[in-house]
Design an enzyme around this catalytic site. Structure first.
Site, PDB file in Angstrom:
ATOM      1  CG  ASP A   1      -9.392  41.731  17.202  1.00 19.18           C
ATOM      2  OD1 ASP A   1     -10.821  41.261  18.065  1.00 19.18           O
ATOM      3  OD2 ASP A   1      -9.331  41.817  16.489  1.00 19.18           O
TER       4      ASP A   1
ATOM      5  CB  THR B   1     -11.941  36.272  17.614  1.00 17.37           C
ATOM      6  OG1 THR B   1     -11.368  36.938  17.897  1.00 17.37           O
ATOM      7  CG2 THR B   1     -12.480  36.097  16.572  1.00 17.37           C
ATOM      8  CB  THR B   2     -10.509  35.828  22.772  1.00 16.48           C
ATOM      9  OG1 THR B   2     -10.202  36.648  22.025  1.00 16.48           O
ATOM     10  CG2 THR B   2     -10.001  35.541  24.018  1.00 16.48           C
TER      11      THR B   2
ATOM     12  CG  ASP C   1     -13.795  43.435  17.271  1.00 14.56           C
ATOM     13  OD1 ASP C   1     -14.003  43.078  16.335  1.00 14.56           O
ATOM     14  OD2 ASP C   1     -13.104  43.144  18.824  1.00 14.56           O
TER      15      ASP C   1
END
Ligand code: ADP
Ligand code: MG
Length: 544
Positions: free
Chosen positions: A65, A98-99, A394
């Site tokens: 994550d 997020t990545t 998520d």
């Protein structure tokens, strides 16, 4: 020190201040941001790898994550921190992607660097990036498709896409099913769209068993057992009193000492204490409650009296849980025992202590207000459960985002490819040097499919050529099949994501890139160590 007699140097900054200016400052800032992006790049996508982070205490986190990795890494560099903030915003706003957001920011800056090398002024690049971002938002909104609450299968696909590649992947269908049910249970219709109160979904963790045994409970589950074995294990028709003060005399927060020497006085003191606790407990009994849930401690004597009155009591329950219980059962949280009215009690069909594995937990079910659910995460070890919890979070985020905006896109790099294509034709219509910046922005979008391919061990050049051709032919959902290395129709393959993941990721990446580009002067004062302990003489903070 005698220098030139005519030139007197003027110091406006402290001696130990460091200062970097112009291209040098830009180069360093871009470098730092790129490094941060590079660190999470290898985790992108279903074939991305995990990272193991060991903190200063030796605690280990194994995760895929993006935001978790960046948070645990403790990045010091100021621009590095700005990139971490992108991930944080993405996490708050959408809960996933997020990545993607960080990798996009890194690539935007890398492309900007190349333009700077061609002597294009940063303000021109910034302007081009802003234009491109606006256009990108428009394109994304246009290519998105609608999703409705009734389309459970679509919501399931959204949830599954978010959990693919996480440590919890083994049970992704099961987890997706639990999460969609949980979100639908708390979703409320609000003029045309849906409002989802994510706080109404509690995730409780219990080590043991396997991920497949994770379950959804209608109601609230507390990792607590009743304070006294003589209390009822199950209460039907529960009338719940929520208390946020302690049910005890000896308040550990104040450390007044009483010294008693005479043994008779000691007995008198103990009797008095017992009488006081009894009076407090009587107030609870008189309120008509048959369940007491207390945020603080409950004295041994109080436990005894409560058990005698057949009241099921729990102590040291988390504040967040007390608040959730208040919402779910309609109870008012009581701080003063003299201030309880009948209508302050909450209602639930059943409060019951049950064994989960070997350990007791308390279930509060059939609440007055049914919109409160608990996802009970199970897994063999603490590390597995922590990753299951992140996967659940998520998935809750993406299903909520899909439901709230009612729009989804396909994933697997398809939307980014489509963005690149349409932005390029937008760039061609522009005059001036901004055109180059918009083109750079368009090219930067391709970092997502390219990285998905790279992380899956696929030759990125072949894959990108194939994808480009497909999009040129109007296949807007052509994405990368990370298992075969071929292109696929990501929509038909059920790889769906909420529109908001993409709009948010692109806009925060663009904003931060622009912000970093506009910095041409970094002035940093020497860091002064903060005093370890506040106390008299420890500096100006002491009298706060
Ligand atoms: P993020 O933190 O950005 O969510 P992830 O590691 O979760 O990063 O990867 C998300 C990317 O993986 C998205 O571009 C998504 O479309 C893609 N993806 C997810 N599942 C698949 C799949 N089965 N095949 C190809 N790409 C996928
Ligand atoms: Mg993800």
């Amino acid at each position: 020190m005698m220098a030139d007699a005519n030139v007197q140097p003027i110091f406006i900054l402290a001696n130990d201040t460091k200062r970097t200016k112009g291209r040098e400052a830009q180069r360093m800032n871009i470098q730092a941001a790129k490094l941060v992006a590079e660190m999470v790049r290898t985790t992108l996508g279903p074939k991305g790898m995990d990272k193991m982070i060991v903190d200063s205490l030796g605690d280990i986190t194994v995760t895929n994550d993006g935001v978790t990795i960046l948070r645990e890494m403790n990045i010091e560099h100021p621009t590095g921190k700005m990139v971490v903030e992108i991930a944080e915003t993405q996490e708050d706003e959408v809960g996933d992607g997020t990545t993607t957001a960080v990798v996009l920011a890194g690539e935007l800056l890398k492309r900007a660097e190349a333009l700077l090398d061609q002597e294009i002024h940063p303000t021109i690049i910034a302007k081009g990036y802003r234009l491109a971002n606006e256009k990108a938002q428009e394109i994304l909104n246009k290519i998105a498709e609608n999703v409705k609450r009734e389309e459970r299968s679509m919501l399931l696909k959204v949830a599954t896409t978010a959990t693919t590649g996480k440590g919890a992947e083994v049970a992704k269908d099961h987890l997706a099913d639990l999460v969609v049910s949980a979100v639908l249970a708390v979703a409320e219709r609000e003029d045309g769209s849906y409002a989802v109160d994510k706080d109404a979904i509690k995730i409780e963790k219990k080590v043991g068993s396997s991920v497949e045994q994770s379950e959804l409970i209608n109601g609230i589950v507390l990792d607590k057992e009743r304070v006294h074995p003589n209390m009822p294990r199950k209460v039907q028709g529960a009338r719940i009193l929520l208390l946020d003060t302690a049910l005890e005399i000896r308040n550990t927060e104040t450390d007044a000492k009483i010294t008693i020497t005479d043994p008779e006085k000691l007995q008198a003191f103990l009797d008095m204490e017992e009488a006081m606790v009894k009076r407090m407990t009587d107030k609870v009994v008189l309120s008509g409650a048959n369940v007491l849930i207390c945020q603080k401690g409950i004295d041994d004597i109080a436990q005894h009296f409560l058990a005698k009155a057949n009241i099921l009591a729990l102590r040291r329950v988390k504040k967040s849980d007390i608040e959730r219980l208040a919402k779910a059962t309609g109870a008012r949280i009581i701080s003063n025992l003299d201030d309880i009215a009948r209508q302050d009690l909450g209602a639930a069909g059943v409060v019951e202590e049950l064994k989960v594995g070997d350990e007791p937990m308390t279930y509060v079910r059939e609440c007055k207000h049914p919109r409160a659910v608990t996802l009970l995460a199970r897994g063999g070890t603490g590390h597995v459960i922590a990753e299951v919890e992140r996967a659940m979070e998520d998935a809750i985020g993406v299903v909520t985002a899909a439901l709230q905006s009612g729009k989804v896109v396909a994933g697997a790099g398809a939307p980014e490819m489509e963005l690149a294509r349409q932005l390029r034709s937008y760039a061609n219509a522009l005059a001036g040097r901004e055109q180059l910046a918009v083109q750079a922005f368009a090219d930067a979008m391709e970092v997502i499919p390219r990285t998905l391919a790279e992380n899956a061990g696929i030759d990125p050049i072949d894959a990108m050529t194939e994808l480009k051709a497909a999009h040129g032919k109007g296949e807007k959902w052509a994405g990368i099949n990370v298992f075969t290395g071929k292109k696929m129709d990501a929509w038909k393959q059920g790889i769906l994501e909420p529109l908001k993941i993409k709009t948010q990721a692109v806009s925060s990446a663009a904003e931060v890139a622009v912000m970093i580009l506009r910095i041409d002067d970094v002035i940093s004062g020497e860091r002064t160590e903060r005093p370890a302990q506040k106390g008299p003489g420890a500096g100006p903070e002491a009298d706060e």
